[in-house]
Design an enzyme around this catalytic site. Sequence first.
Site, PDB file in Angstrom:
ATOM      1  CD  GLU A 552      -2.751  -1.336  -0.012  1.00 13.71           C
ATOM      2  OE1 GLU A 552      -2.962  -0.340  -0.732  1.00 13.71           O
ATOM      3  OE2 GLU A 552      -3.193  -2.466  -0.288  1.00 13.71           O
ATOM      4  CG  HIS A 555      -1.310   1.380  -4.323  1.00 12.64           C
ATOM      5  ND1 HIS A 555      -1.355   1.306  -5.706  1.00 12.64           N
ATOM      6  CD2 HIS A 555      -1.794   0.192  -3.875  1.00 12.64           C
ATOM      7  CE1 HIS A 555      -1.836   0.137  -6.069  1.00 12.64           C
ATOM      8  NE2 HIS A 555      -2.106  -0.573  -4.979  1.00 12.64           N
TER       9      HIS A 555
END
Length: 772
Positions: A552, A555
Amino acid sequence: MQSRRVAHHVLLRAASIFENCSAVEGVLDGRHVSYFSGSFHRWDVPVHKRSWTCIASRGPNSLLSQESSGTGLGQLVKDDGKIPSQFRRLYLSEASSVLRREPVGLYGYGLLKSPHGFQAFAQEAIDKSEDIIKEIQVLPPSMATIRAFDDISDVVCTVIDAAELCRSTHPDKDFVREANKASMKLYEYLQYLNSHPVLYKAVVDVEQSDSLTTDEARRAAKTLRVDFERGGIHLPPDKLKRASELNLEITRLGREFTENVMYEQGQLDIFPASLIPKNLHSMMEPITKSKGGMVGRYRPKKGGSGSLTGLRMSTEPAVLFPVLKYVPDSEVRRKVYLVGNSVPKSNLRVLDHLICARHELAQLLGYNSYAEFALAPTMAEKPEAVLNFLVDLSTKIRGKADEELKMLGEFRQQLEDGNNSSVQAWDESYYSGLLKARTHDLTATVISSDTYRLAVASYFPLTSCIEGLRVISQSLFNATFEQGDLGHMYLDLYARHGKFPSCAHFTLKGCRRLNETEYQIPVVALVCNFSSPHASEAPVLNHWEVEALFHEFGHALHSLLSRTDYQHFSGTRTVLDFSETPSHLFEYYAWDYRVLSKFAKHYQTGEPIPEKMVESMNNAKRMLAATEIQRQVLFAMIDQTFFGKQPFPGKDTTSVVADLKHRHTSMKHVEGTHWQTRFNHLINYGAGYYSYLYARCFAASIWHQHCQEDPLNLETGEKLRRGLLQFGGAKDPARMLQKLLGDDALVASPSGGVSPAPHHMLAELGLPSSRM
């Protein structure tokens, strides 16, 4: 010569890591309290639990967190016996200043001081957009036209993005309800914008003119025109109306699906409690059973501790996965698997309606299937390219995956000293973990009913893992965790009831150029669902949770490092089969000793993680790697089939899952289960789940060509920033990847579009690595 760049700062607004809160940092007198870069702010959100999680950000080298329970901030600061020394720097004077501050508003938006503020927030966005539309109507085709369209996009996305994060994570049902209403209001407004003939004409006129002076502006004009046409602007009025209705229905069905997953959890009572390892008890509710068979909540008897006779567990993912991985009793695992993969039943109906609505929309717009519609703007372009890629990959790994399953069965037979070598769906996770741990000496103690902790987890206290993110940011991009000129990030890491059940990256504000020298600063949130630690345990992460956090964070870096002229292209706002590549690349950093040695330290002794342990972890990872790739191929095939040509083969979605599992794996489908009703990616990634496999291939090539030699190097970071992260969706991703990796990194499909060459990924599995 190493590149030299000005240091940039990322402000981590580290969100709640306690049970009953979201996107904030603590509770004081029934109010959420946030700690941002040395100052406290009071958020006007009532809560009912007075526990507190403290996140301290002091200086460029630390973002420290520790969970404690207490009745308020004053007690937390005074309790020197329990609070780590780094938190004694939180002064009572700072705490008292909380009470003198006005509420800031959720995510820093002044209108969101109460749930009803979402309605004003939404209406303000609509009013601003209408003013911009009036400007567009009188503008000649020019760069200003594209800027005005991006202004509308920025205004509308600000509300939708805040509402999506709130409805996915907030513990206050009033906030969730109002966020739902606001986002639906904006989605309806988007349908109005997408069918606005004056706006469409303005986009067509500016695209056809010679007034656009940058490649990004020209790409923006084309993208906007295509988006209008994919919304049905070119259709006759009656069909355009139906297309708008279908888009709204698809949005509504997607929300219903996700909410059912969040709130319709399975439940199972387990007797006796000794069947569950003690370290898992904190995830469950203690219960008792009377002689007459009545089950009730456990209440300790006066004058004694009472006897715990059973446990009631929810089958939400944060509980389901540890139970299937660590519970030795096969019958318990079987029951848990059956319950956990048989809810929510209502999503069988929702999924059927979603498939029909998407198919009708696609045909209305001139496509044979929703998959064909969804893939048109991607690198793959056509379903045929995706299916060829998946089938070829499935063929290449099938033999290796079958060998792994046979090895797992033989291990079970040897372990249990019997004739049972079969591995059922509820057995796979348990025996896989045990095989890896015993083969590579990763267990601290023998796995039994009393303990499941792996020695590895002891080296990943949460504070150290956040430090790992800082190490990566500073080593690669000269970015530090301070008051940020690069961007802002919220963290919300632990599971709780009613929270979005997976790990995800949310954009709250995209980057865009404001003038010649300034950009709008990105704001993102990382949401995970890690298992909450027991009060008596250190807050450590399992390594798979570390990998998820780094995924994550990839991202987040894509968003934070993006510098685009238009927020429409900011960060992850790019084609689906490119957007997952950075996140998969940064998973590699969670497995590399040179990286882990910088931050992974034992939570008790401070000892760095041993190199031999990391070597064992990587060997264990490779043991069943083909099986994991095979699982991803199955998921992608299910997704493509559901949203491919209709009617799909099979009488219903469950029969499709069973058939594809038989064709692409050697594991049997478990009758009575319907795993697909919890597969959230069918909503957000409809016909796009293959992107994860595209990303794994691209990430493997990037790692081997650019990062493996020296993963923590400014020159490496510069290559990644300029070649992968900086441009978001502002450049053609296939061309960026070709420039970064070479022409042979992409395979042209006869039907059009491209797929990745999987040679580096296959080589990691020990399979022939010849190029496709």
